[in-house]
Design an enzyme around this catalytic site. Sequence first.
Site, PDB file in Angstrom:
ATOM      1  N   CYS A  87      22.945 -18.553  49.714  1.00  0.00           N
ATOM      2  CA  CYS A  87      22.389 -17.217  49.524  1.00  0.00           C
ATOM      3  C   CYS A  87      21.995 -16.571  50.850  1.00  0.00           C
ATOM      4  CB  CYS A  87      21.172 -17.269  48.603  1.00  0.00           C
ATOM      5  SG  CYS A  87      21.614 -17.491  46.873  1.00  0.00           S
ATOM      6  N   CYS A  93      11.168 -20.839  46.069  1.00  0.00           N
ATOM      7  CA  CYS A  93      12.631 -20.960  46.154  1.00  0.00           C
ATOM      8  C   CYS A  93      13.095 -22.240  45.451  1.00  0.00           C
ATOM      9  CB  CYS A  93      13.089 -20.992  47.611  1.00  0.00           C
ATOM     10  SG  CYS A  93      13.762 -19.426  48.192  1.00  0.00           S
TER      11      CYS A  93
END
Lengths: 253, 148
Positions: A172, A214
């Site tokens: 990402c 995360c």
Amino acid sequence: MTAAGRALAAALLALAGAARADEIKPGSTFLSPEMQRQQQDQSRNPGYLWVEQGEELFSRRDGVSPTCISCHADPKQSLRGAAARYPQVDAASGKLVNLEGRIEQCRVDRQKQPAFGYESQDLLGLTAYVASLSKGMPLSVSAEGAAKPFYEAGKAFYERRQGQLNLACTQCHDGLVGQKLRGDTISYGIGTGYPAYRLEWNGLGSLHRRLRACSLGVRATQFDYGSDDYLALELYLAVRARDLPMEAPGLRR
Amino acid sequence: MRLAAIRSALIMLALASAPASALEAYKVVGDAIPAPLGGKIGDLKRGRALVLDRTQGNCLICHQVPEPNEPFQGTIGPGLAGVGARLDTGQLRLRLIDAGLLNPQTVMPPYFRIEGLRDVAPAFRDRPALTAQEIEDVVAYLASLRTP
């Protein structure tokens, strides 16, 4: 897929375009112009409430001797740039310490006081204050010498898939920067704004709190605050962000 | 006699220690898994709910679907409008089960795989992101999205 196939895939993943150093931009780049102005404005960035609290703690006596300021006189000069050099390897112990760790070390070893504890308001305040003294200065963290194994461990963490959703940070934060993840824009995933005031938290939090979010997002193990895994990752992120300006206390969504 | 007893004890032990949640087997044919998982029949309405749901399927974190009332849809994966015309059910099924079978570097998570994963959070360990029934439900919904 076979084990060999997976190993090959992992190797390919590691090779797959990491962002070049000169491409990496601070987290604030991905905020709206209004939020960027708010981050810059000390009277409108709520992170400065913690900075002020930290500044007060820094010189408060409360029977504690020495106070922070008795060793670090004139902190605006003496500690300017200090936060930009963390995490770093502690020469005495050989351990990697971040800014929170160094403050706790002073608290326990020199002030003979019980540690504040990660994510306590006092430690957040002191960290935000000391970090704010380096605001605008370029990050300059070493990945060489004693820091090298920690850097390598952080890099490996960043590049390996983890969690039930089987995602690596790099997928990402290198490969999909600027794309929308729900309503949020994916950034380069660097920590120069931390501790940061996040709207989602309605408060100030450390980089490790952000990393735990995360981890949860990819349904992976949430490592402890101050764990070796997150410290090594913090070092890797800091090296990725080399020469970018310190932004703490940042404002984040 | 004694050997046979040991052998049957070992078999009992193996049966006892087999994971209770062993996943339904499937067969890959080309880029598809033609047969429904566990022979289950998908339900379009349940599938739609899973796709829109923000915790379980959470497909919209990365994909866009033709649902005008759903704000904040992601831009990472391909848009899903018309996906039912582009791919058949077997192709959809494989991409949900483990898109890594087609592209080892994919960012698409494997929704029906438990092995080869690392540092999975305790709450999600040893179970797939979606059950066989849920995979079939999502396949049924995606197959219905035929308008580009």
